[in-house]
Scaffold this motif. Structure first.
Motif, PDB file in Angstrom:
ATOM      1  N   PHE A   1      37.490  48.617  30.971  1.00  0.00           N
ATOM      2  CA  PHE A   1      38.800  49.156  31.331  1.00  0.00           C
ATOM      3  C   PHE A   1      38.775  49.800  32.715  1.00  0.00           C
ATOM      4  N   ASP A   2      37.645  50.434  33.083  1.00  0.00           N
ATOM      5  CA  ASP A   2      37.502  50.969  34.443  1.00  0.00           C
ATOM      6  C   ASP A   2      37.521  49.830  35.460  1.00  0.00           C
ATOM      7  N   VAL A   3      36.811  48.776  35.122  1.00  0.00           N
ATOM      8  CA  VAL A   3      36.764  47.601  36.001  1.00  0.00           C
ATOM      9  C   VAL A   3      38.154  46.986  36.119  1.00  0.00           C
ATOM     10  N   PHE A   4      38.875  46.926  35.007  1.00  0.00           N
ATOM     11  CA  PHE A   4      40.230  46.359  35.031  1.00  0.00           C
ATOM     12  C   PHE A   4      41.122  47.143  35.992  1.00  0.00           C
ATOM     13  N   GLY A   5      41.055  48.472  35.940  1.00  0.00           N
ATOM     14  CA  GLY A   5      41.860  49.294  36.833  1.00  0.00           C
ATOM     15  C   GLY A   5      41.508  49.070  38.293  1.00  0.00           C
ATOM     16  N   GLN A   6      40.212  48.976  38.580  1.00  0.00           N
ATOM     17  CA  GLN A   6      39.774  48.741  39.955  1.00  0.00           C
ATOM     18  C   GLN A   6      40.149  47.335  40.411  1.00  0.00           C
TER      19      GLN A   6
ATOM     20  N   ALA B   1      33.339  52.228  39.803  1.00  0.00           N
ATOM     21  CA  ALA B   1      33.999  51.425  38.768  1.00  0.00           C
ATOM     22  C   ALA B   1      33.187  50.183  38.413  1.00  0.00           C
ATOM     23  N   TYR B   2      32.728  49.450  39.435  1.00  0.00           N
ATOM     24  CA  TYR B   2      32.074  48.176  39.168  1.00  0.00           C
ATOM     25  C   TYR B   2      30.625  48.318  38.701  1.00  0.00           C
ATOM     26  N   SER B   3      29.938  49.335  39.177  1.00  0.00           N
ATOM     27  CA  SER B   3      28.519  49.454  38.802  1.00  0.00           C
ATOM     28  C   SER B   3      28.304  50.249  37.520  1.00  0.00           C
TER      29      SER B   3
ATOM     30  N   LEU C   1      42.045  39.475  34.699  1.00  0.00           N
ATOM     31  CA  LEU C   1      41.074  39.696  33.632  1.00  0.00           C
ATOM     32  C   LEU C   1      39.638  39.351  34.019  1.00  0.00           C
ATOM     33  N   ILE C   2      39.459  38.663  35.156  1.00  0.00           N
ATOM     34  CA  ILE C   2      38.095  38.265  35.543  1.00  0.00           C
ATOM     35  C   ILE C   2      37.746  38.782  36.934  1.00  0.00           C
ATOM     36  N   TRP C   3      38.488  38.348  37.958  1.00  0.00           N
ATOM     37  CA  TRP C   3      38.153  38.729  39.330  1.00  0.00           C
ATOM     38  C   TRP C   3      39.394  38.727  40.202  1.00  0.00           C
ATOM     39  N   SER C   4      39.560  39.758  41.003  1.00  0.00           N
ATOM     40  CA  SER C   4      40.795  39.956  41.767  1.00  0.00           C
ATOM     41  C   SER C   4      40.929  39.056  42.992  1.00  0.00           C
ATOM     42  N   GLY C   5      39.868  38.372  43.379  1.00  0.00           N
ATOM     43  CA  GLY C   5      39.935  37.527  44.575  1.00  0.00           C
ATOM     44  C   GLY C   5      40.458  36.133  44.310  1.00  0.00           C
ATOM     45  N   ASP C   6      41.259  35.976  43.288  1.00  0.00           N
ATOM     46  CA  ASP C   6      41.763  34.665  42.861  1.00  0.00           C
ATOM     47  C   ASP C   6      42.538  33.948  43.968  1.00  0.00           C
ATOM     48  N   ILE C   7      42.373  32.592  44.013  1.00  0.00           N
ATOM     49  CA  ILE C   7      43.155  31.775  44.944  1.00  0.00           C
ATOM     50  C   ILE C   7      44.129  30.852  44.214  1.00  0.00           C
TER      51      ILE C   7
END
Length: 386
Positions: free
Chosen positions: A193-198, A186-188, A113-119
């Motif tokens: 919802f577009d961002v979520f898919g990406q 997607a990001y810019s 829900l926030i950022w895909s680079g989670d650790i």
């Protein structure tokens, strides 16, 4: 019941290490926040001299060198909780599992829900594996960690080296142009919802579509085990007593780690040099950074000067999640839409500036509270009735 660590029990050097690691992690993550970093060959993607030089120094001294430090500190903290519960004769495993499962849940919210680079997901899963091994003596933790890390990663590195000799074209680092374009759109410009898919596509790409299990077992878990062994030996608490050990360790690991981290710039950038750089150079530098900070924190005036950074380290999860929220708001289309419009130097200074603001926030917060806001929530969920 296992009680949370109280302020008087805290070791300032550990919090200082966490604080510095958070800054380093943010500087590296910023490459991903404002550009398609995971889909490019960074050694030829950046064209301006400023970008090339800034990336070079990030790659050599930060990338791959701060997350191992954070992972070892995570293992250190788990071992400290284990030893405290043992001393009090209380059960460790049940509450530790609950604590890590809550961390896993927070990581899932962050990743999807926030950022895909989670650790956090990786640390939680590796931490659950570590609980099974926590009763082992420090020597056995180190031996098993070395076997888990060196054999699989050594074999992988050897195979990559053979590939560079047999089929050199397969070891060239490529930029995935289509994925770069998709992420840029997607990001810019995209909606939430577009961002979520990406974000979902990015997450699966970085996990290697299931291969992340290997990363957890052969990379992160051994680092946590090394941190746990260090905690049982009290290497940080005894830094003043072990000064000669730490000085030698810092010099050797920093020299070896930095020499390895230079490989893509000295020998050419390909899959082999990049693999060796991250797999072996980064953890060695991480040990050097941790040892150096442990040593300088034995000087009373330094400990006081670094107190603001230690406070940021005390609320490490809050700081980490806040960085993701702020950065995605700045760069993604549902925020200010600056994705792809910032160079590396500017992004790095933005990371440093945001981190300074976070330090000020931590200073103010700890005048009223004993834990960070996310840490308070984590504690409440952990210590509520089971």
């Amino acid at each position: 019941m296992i009680l949370p660590t109280q302020e008087k029990e805290r070791i300032i050097s550990i919090d200082v290490m966490r604080g510095f690691a958070l800054l380093g992690i943010f500087v590296v993550n910023m490459l991903f926040f404002h550009g398609p970093y995971i889909y490019v060959n960074p050694y030829d993607w950046y064209q301006t001299p400023s970008d090339q030089e800034t990336y070079k120094w990030i790659d050599i001294f930060v990338q791959g060198s701060v997350y191992p430090l954070f992972a070892m500190l995570f293992g250190y903290g788990l071992a400290m909780q284990f030893m405290k519960s043992e001393a009090k004769g209380t059960s460790f495993s049940r509450l530790a599992v609950r604590r890590l499962l809550i961390l896993l849940g927070i990581g899932c919210i962050h990743a999807f829900l926030i950022w895909s680079g989670d650790i956090l997901i990786t640390y939680a899963l590796a931490g659950l594996c570590l609980i099974v091994l926590m009763k082992l003596k420090p020597l056995w933790l180190i031996i098993i960690a070395a076997v888990l890390y060196l054999i699989p990663n050594g074999l992988l590195t050897g195979l990559v080296y053979l590939m560079t000799k047999v089929a050199p074209e397969e070891s060239v680092l490529y930029t995935a142009i289509q994925k770069v374009e998709e992420s840029a759109v997607a990001y810019s410009q995209g909606s939430w919802f577009d961002v979520f898919g990406q974000r979902l596509a990015d997450w699966f790409y970085m996990q290697g579509y299931g291969l992340n299990v290997v990363l957890i077992l052969c990379t992160i878990l051994p680092l946590l085990m090394i941190g746990s062994a260090a905690a049982k030996l009290r290497l940080i608490e005894r830094a003043r007593e072990l000064k000669l050990f730490w000085i030698i360790t810092v010099i050797v690991t920093m020299a070896a780690g930095t020499a390895i981290k230079w490989l893509p710039f000295n020998k050419g950038d390909d899959l082999f040099t990049m693999t060796v750089q991250d797999t072996f150079g980064g953890p060695l530098q991480a040990i050097a950074y941790g040892g150096f900070l442990a040593l300088i924190c034995t000087i009373p005036i330094v400990g006081k000067l670094l107190s603001p950074i230690a406070k940021a380290g005390r609320m490490s999860m809050t700081i980490y999640l806040m960085q993701s929220i702020l950065a995605t708001t700045i760069f993604y289309g549902y925020g200010f839409g600056l994705y792809g419009k910032v160079d590396i130097a500017t992004g790095t200074w933005m990371a440093i500036g945001i981190y300074v603001i976070q330090i000020i926030f931590a200073e103010i917060w700890f005048t009223k509270f004993k834990q960070g806001p996310v840490e308070l929530l984590w504690r409440k969920l952990t210590y509520s009735k089971i």
